[in-house]
Enzyme design. Structure first.
Site, PDB file in Angstrom:
ATOM      1  N   ARG A  71       1.303  -1.478   0.626  1.00  0.00           N
ATOM      2  CA  ARG A  71      -0.191  -0.181  -0.053  1.00  0.00           C
ATOM      3  C   ARG A  71       0.746   1.112   0.177  1.00  0.00           C
ATOM      4  O   ARG A  71       0.921   2.047  -0.644  1.00  0.00           O
ATOM      5  CB  ARG A  71      -0.944   0.422   1.154  1.00  0.00           C
ATOM      6  CG  ARG A  71      -1.854  -1.540   1.214  1.00  0.00           C
ATOM      7  CD  ARG A  71      -2.800  -1.501   2.602  1.00  0.00           C
ATOM      8  NE  ARG A  71      -3.536  -0.299   2.367  1.00  0.00           N
ATOM      9  CZ  ARG A  71      -3.534   0.769   3.962  1.00  0.00           C
ATOM     10  NH1 ARG A  71      -3.697  -0.407   4.587  1.00  0.00           N
ATOM     11  NH2 ARG A  71      -4.505   1.556   3.608  1.00  0.00           N
ATOM     12  N   VAL A 104      -4.552   7.792   5.778  1.00  0.00           N
ATOM     13  CA  VAL A 104      -3.427   7.542   6.130  1.00  0.00           C
ATOM     14  C   VAL A 104      -2.380   7.782   4.819  1.00  0.00           C
ATOM     15  O   VAL A 104      -1.474   7.579   5.138  1.00  0.00           O
ATOM     16  CB  VAL A 104      -3.262   6.639   6.390  1.00  0.00           C
ATOM     17  CG1 VAL A 104      -4.108   6.109   8.225  1.00  0.00           C
ATOM     18  CG2 VAL A 104      -3.437   4.919   5.482  1.00  0.00           C
ATOM     19  N   HIS A 120      -6.690   9.000  11.609  1.00  0.00           N
ATOM     20  CA  HIS A 120      -5.507   7.391  11.872  1.00  0.00           C
ATOM     21  C   HIS A 120      -4.864   7.397  11.628  1.00  0.00           C
ATOM     22  O   HIS A 120      -3.912   6.484  10.765  1.00  0.00           O
ATOM     23  CB  HIS A 120      -6.695   6.765  10.473  1.00  0.00           C
ATOM     24  CG  HIS A 120      -8.199   6.741  11.207  1.00  0.00           C
ATOM     25  ND1 HIS A 120      -9.172   6.148  10.426  1.00  0.00           N
ATOM     26  CD2 HIS A 120      -9.148   6.767  12.440  1.00  0.00           C
ATOM     27  CE1 HIS A 120     -10.670   6.663  10.748  1.00  0.00           C
ATOM     28  NE2 HIS A 120     -10.400   6.933  12.332  1.00  0.00           N
ATOM     29  N   CYS A 132       7.837   2.477  22.533  1.00  0.00           N
ATOM     30  CA  CYS A 132       8.647   2.898  23.704  1.00  0.00           C
ATOM     31  C   CYS A 132       8.591   4.555  23.107  1.00  0.00           C
ATOM     32  O   CYS A 132       9.337   4.806  23.604  1.00  0.00           O
ATOM     33  CB  CYS A 132      10.188   2.387  23.592  1.00  0.00           C
ATOM     34  SG  CYS A 132      11.050   2.838  21.714  1.00  0.00           S
ATOM     35  N   SER A 192     -17.570   6.760   3.651  1.00  0.00           N
ATOM     36  CA  SER A 192     -18.838   5.139   3.847  1.00  0.00           C
ATOM     37  C   SER A 192     -19.306   5.857   5.192  1.00  0.00           C
ATOM     38  O   SER A 192     -20.363   5.125   5.692  1.00  0.00           O
ATOM     39  CB  SER A 192     -18.360   3.661   3.904  1.00  0.00           C
ATOM     40  OG  SER A 192     -17.300   3.675   5.205  1.00  0.00           O
TER      41      SER A 192
HETATM   42  C1  BJW Z   1     -16.030   8.176  -3.617  1.00  0.00           C
HETATM   43  C2  BJW Z   1     -14.839   8.095  -4.420  1.00  0.00           C
HETATM   44  C3  BJW Z   1     -15.237   9.249  -5.274  1.00  0.00           C
HETATM   45  C4  BJW Z   1     -15.511   6.530  -3.811  1.00  0.00           C
HETATM   46  N1  BJW Z   1     -15.553  10.279  -4.581  1.00  0.00           N
HETATM   47  N2  BJW Z   1     -16.322   9.676  -2.766  1.00  0.00           N
HETATM   48  C5  BJW Z   1     -19.075   2.750  17.997  1.00  0.00           C
HETATM   49  C6  BJW Z   1     -20.042   1.859  17.463  1.00  0.00           C
HETATM   50  C7  BJW Z   1     -19.868   0.985  16.357  1.00  0.00           C
HETATM   51  C8  BJW Z   1     -18.351   0.230  16.719  1.00  0.00           C
HETATM   52  C9  BJW Z   1     -17.069   0.971  17.411  1.00  0.00           C
HETATM   53  C10 BJW Z   1     -17.884   2.543  17.984  1.00  0.00           C
HETATM   54  N3  BJW Z   1     -16.745   3.165  18.108  1.00  0.00           N
HETATM   55  C11 BJW Z   1     -15.787   2.852  18.184  1.00  0.00           C
HETATM   56  C12 BJW Z   1     -16.180   1.171  17.520  1.00  0.00           C
HETATM   57  C13 BJW Z   1     -14.963   0.629  17.216  1.00  0.00           C
HETATM   58  C14 BJW Z   1     -14.318   1.075  15.863  1.00  0.00           C
HETATM   59  C15 BJW Z   1     -15.282   0.655  14.571  1.00  0.00           C
HETATM   60  O1  BJW Z   1     -15.743   1.796  13.872  1.00  0.00           O
HETATM   61  N4  BJW Z   1     -16.171  -0.672  13.872  1.00  0.00           N
HETATM   62  C16 BJW Z   1     -16.678  -0.269  12.865  1.00  0.00           C
HETATM   63  C17 BJW Z   1     -16.229  -0.330  11.258  1.00  0.00           C
HETATM   64  C18 BJW Z   1     -17.914  -0.505  13.365  1.00  0.00           C
HETATM   65  N5  BJW Z   1     -13.754   1.942  16.013  1.00  0.00           N
HETATM   66  C19 BJW Z   1     -12.073   1.831  16.290  1.00  0.00           C
HETATM   67  O2  BJW Z   1     -12.114   0.744  16.558  1.00  0.00           O
HETATM   68  C20 BJW Z   1     -11.828   3.540  16.300  1.00  0.00           C
HETATM   69  N6  BJW Z   1     -10.695   2.829  17.846  1.00  0.00           N
HETATM   70  C21 BJW Z   1     -11.994   3.708  19.175  1.00  0.00           C
HETATM   71  O3  BJW Z   1     -12.937   3.570  18.952  1.00  0.00           O
HETATM   72  O4  BJW Z   1     -11.285   3.399  20.214  1.00  0.00           O
HETATM   73  C22 BJW Z   1     -12.159   3.478  21.135  1.00  0.00           C
HETATM   74  C23 BJW Z   1     -12.147   1.808  21.290  1.00  0.00           C
HETATM   75  C24 BJW Z   1     -11.335   0.995  21.833  1.00  0.00           C
HETATM   76  C25 BJW Z   1     -11.726   0.077  21.960  1.00  0.00           C
HETATM   77  C26 BJW Z   1     -13.472  -0.199  21.746  1.00  0.00           C
HETATM   78  C27 BJW Z   1     -14.069   0.300  22.166  1.00  0.00           C
HETATM   79  C28 BJW Z   1     -13.730   1.792  21.575  1.00  0.00           C
HETATM   80  C29 BJW Z   1     -10.426   3.404  15.797  1.00  0.00           C
HETATM   81  C30 BJW Z   1     -10.461   2.806  14.128  1.00  0.00           C
HETATM   82  C31 BJW Z   1      -9.551   3.545  13.247  1.00  0.00           C
HETATM   83  C32 BJW Z   1      -9.729   2.958  11.604  1.00  0.00           C
HETATM   84  N7  BJW Z   1      -8.647   2.653  11.082  1.00  0.00           N
HETATM   85  C33 BJW Z   1      -9.208   2.616  10.068  1.00  0.00           C
HETATM   86  C34 BJW Z   1      -7.846   1.624   8.753  1.00  0.00           C
HETATM   87  C35 BJW Z   1      -6.478   2.529   8.988  1.00  0.00           C
HETATM   88  C36 BJW Z   1      -5.367   2.384   8.763  1.00  0.00           C
HETATM   89  C37 BJW Z   1      -5.042   1.341   7.184  1.00  0.00           C
HETATM   90  O5  BJW Z   1      -6.012   1.739   6.569  1.00  0.00           O
HETATM   91  O6  BJW Z   1      -4.237   0.330   7.464  1.00  0.00           O
HETATM   92  O7  BJW Z   1      -9.108   3.839   8.626  1.00  0.00           O
HETATM   93  S1  BJW Z   1     -10.062   1.919   8.840  1.00  0.00           S
HETATM   94  C38 BJW Z   1     -10.371   2.435   8.185  1.00  0.00           C
HETATM   95  O8  BJW Z   1     -11.291   3.158   8.056  1.00  0.00           O
HETATM   96  C39 BJW Z   1      -9.405   3.376   7.616  1.00  0.00           C
HETATM   97  C40 BJW Z   1     -10.087   4.401   7.354  1.00  0.00           C
HETATM   98  O9  BJW Z   1     -10.238   5.914   7.183  1.00  0.00           O
HETATM   99  C41 BJW Z   1     -11.286   4.326   8.118  1.00  0.00           C
HETATM  100  C42 BJW Z   1     -12.582   4.809   7.155  1.00  0.00           C
HETATM  101  O10 BJW Z   1     -13.262   4.539   5.684  1.00  0.00           O
HETATM  102  P1  BJW Z   1     -13.356   5.166   4.604  1.00  0.00           P
HETATM  103  O11 BJW Z   1     -12.420   6.609   5.033  1.00  0.00           O
HETATM  104  O12 BJW Z   1     -14.295   5.868   5.149  1.00  0.00           O
HETATM  105  O13 BJW Z   1     -13.415   4.421   3.109  1.00  0.00           O
HETATM  106  P2  BJW Z   1     -14.486   3.422   3.028  1.00  0.00           P
HETATM  107  O14 BJW Z   1     -13.715   2.479   1.639  1.00  0.00           O
HETATM  108  O15 BJW Z   1     -15.232   2.726   3.889  1.00  0.00           O
HETATM  109  O16 BJW Z   1     -15.376   4.113   1.917  1.00  0.00           O
HETATM  110  C43 BJW Z   1     -15.864   5.122   0.804  1.00  0.00           C
HETATM  111  C44 BJW Z   1     -16.283   5.631   0.083  1.00  0.00           C
HETATM  112  O17 BJW Z   1     -15.373   6.062  -0.528  1.00  0.00           O
HETATM  113  C45 BJW Z   1     -17.372   4.753  -0.146  1.00  0.00           C
HETATM  114  O18 BJW Z   1     -18.688   5.608   0.505  1.00  0.00           O
HETATM  115  C46 BJW Z   1     -17.131   5.711  -1.548  1.00  0.00           C
HETATM  116  O19 BJW Z   1     -18.705   5.111  -2.198  1.00  0.00           O
HETATM  117  C47 BJW Z   1     -17.084   6.684  -1.562  1.00  0.00           C
HETATM  118  N8  BJW Z   1     -15.867   7.377  -2.709  1.00  0.00           N
HETATM  119  N9  BJW Z   1     -15.242   6.869  -5.165  1.00  0.00           N
HETATM  120  C48 BJW Z   1     -15.941  10.989  -3.457  1.00  0.00           C
HETATM  121  N10 BJW Z   1     -14.348   9.316  -6.233  1.00  0.00           N
HETATM  122 ZN    ZN Z   2      10.587   0.780  20.614  1.00  0.00          ZN
END
Ligand code: BJW
Ligand code: ZN
Length: 246
Positions: A71, A104, A120, A132, A192
């Site tokens: 990536r 990211v 993120h 650390c 999303s």
């Molecule tokens: C276009 C297009 C074009 C296409 N023009 N648009 C409350 C409720 C339920 C669950 C939870 C909650 N609170 C926390 C949680 C748990 C979890 C979570 O949310 N899970 C869900 C899946 C349900 N959250 C976490 O764990 C977070 N931490 C946290 O809350 O800590 C406290 C805690 C700890 C322990 C337990 C509970 C709470 C951390 C979340 C970290 C997310 N990390 C990632 C990976 C980053 C590293 C990597 O990239 O490898 O971040 S996940 C991934 O999703 C990435 C993204 O930033 C993130 C969001 O995705 P995004 O950007 O929305 O992308 P897509 O692919 O989903 O959508 C793309 C969109 O673009 C689509 O709609 C297309 O239609 C559109 N599109 N082409 C405009 N041309």
């Molecule tokens: Zn270290």
């Protein structure tokens, strides 16, 4: 110009504080696959929800490191697109414009956005798995294979991103929540709206009285709370949406 863009432009006229929440969709036209679209070729058999966790990394550090190495090369080859550039240019147009990104890939900064919150983390940064304190900007092409060891403590290093189940940087999250509470308009682009806590920011902005404008070619759950919903691609919608009317 579509009707929705014209309506949204009117809502932006006179706005002083604009907050922008972006997701992977804004980088789609730069050739960076969205998080959920990274499952191509070799990676089709893996679930990104399992790769992007500390548990997944500890279970198979080489696999997860390889996924990130691949990536990183995609991000390194990508260029900011017209959507990123329109947001960077719009900083000069409003009293305050802040981009809050879940991405990211660092493309907002490369496009020239200066008032930026990377919720993120950044894939081009490498940190210590045991926290650390070691942190380093990574060369784009970190070799795949086993992850290197932390030069300070000998633990694995890992990408400087926020995995599922991990806390976001509290200062960054507080900043983002404060922007959502105090903006006149929140633009929500290419997300999303599934991943929390970022997905909760537009609702916070709406509750505080802001106009919420969504830009996405597909419907999402965030449309329900949008004042104006623009169906389209970020790189095509943002330039006409944000250019100043003379
Ligand atoms: C276009 C297009 C074009 C296409 N023009 N648009 C409350 C409720 C339920 C669950 C939870 C909650 N609170 C926390 C949680 C748990 C979890 C979570 O949310 N899970 C869900 C899946 C349900 N959250 C976490 O764990 C977070 N931490 C946290 O809350 O800590 C406290 C805690 C700890 C322990 C337990 C509970 C709470 C951390 C979340 C970290 C997310 N990390 C990632 C990976 C980053 C590293 C990597 O990239 O490898 O971040 S996940 C991934 O999703 C990435 C993204 O930033 C993130 C969001 O995705 P995004 O950007 O929305 O992308 P897509 O692919 O989903 O959508 C793309 C969109 O673009 C689509 O709609 C297309 O239609 C559109 N599109 N082409 C405009 N041309
Ligand atoms: Zn270290």
């Amino acid at each position: 110009m579509s009707d929705a863009i014209a309506i949204a432009r009117r809502r932006l006229t006179g706005a002083r504080r604009v907050a922008v929440l972006t997701g992977a969709g804004i980088s789609a036209e730069s050739g960076v696959p969205t998080f959920r679209d990274t499952q191509t070729g070799l990676w089709a058999q893996f679930d990104p929800m399992q790769l992007a966790t500390e548990e997944g990394f500890r279970a198979d550090p080489s696999l997860v490191w390889r996924w990130y190495a691949w990536r990183r090369t995609l991000v390194d080859q990508a260029q900011p697109n017209a959507g990123h550039r329109a947001l960077a240019a719009a900083e000069a147009r409003f009293e305050r414009l802040r981009v809050i990104t879940q991405n990211v890939d660092g493309l907002h900064a490369r496009a020239g956005s200066t008032n930026l919150i990377e919720l993120h983390g950044n894939i081009m940064r490498t940190i210590c798995l045991e926290r650390c304190g070691f942190s380093q900007d990574s060369p784009a092409r970190l070799a795949p294979g086993e992850p290197p060891r932390c030069p300070r403590c000998g633990a694995w290093v890992r990408p400087g991103v926020v995995w599922f189940g991990e806390m976001l940087d509290p200062a960054a999250l507080d900043d983002a929540a404060a922007e959502a509470q105090s903006c006149d308009v929140m633009l929500v682009v290419g997300t999303s709206g599934l991943v929390y806590p970022a997905a909760g920011l537009p609702a916070g902005a709406r509750r505080a009285g802001a106009v919420v404008i969504t830009v996405n070619p597909e419907p999402t759950d965030l449309d329900e709370l949008a004042t104006v919903c623009i169906r389209g691609k970020a790189a095509e919608v943002l330039p006409p949406l944000l250019e100043a009317a003379y």
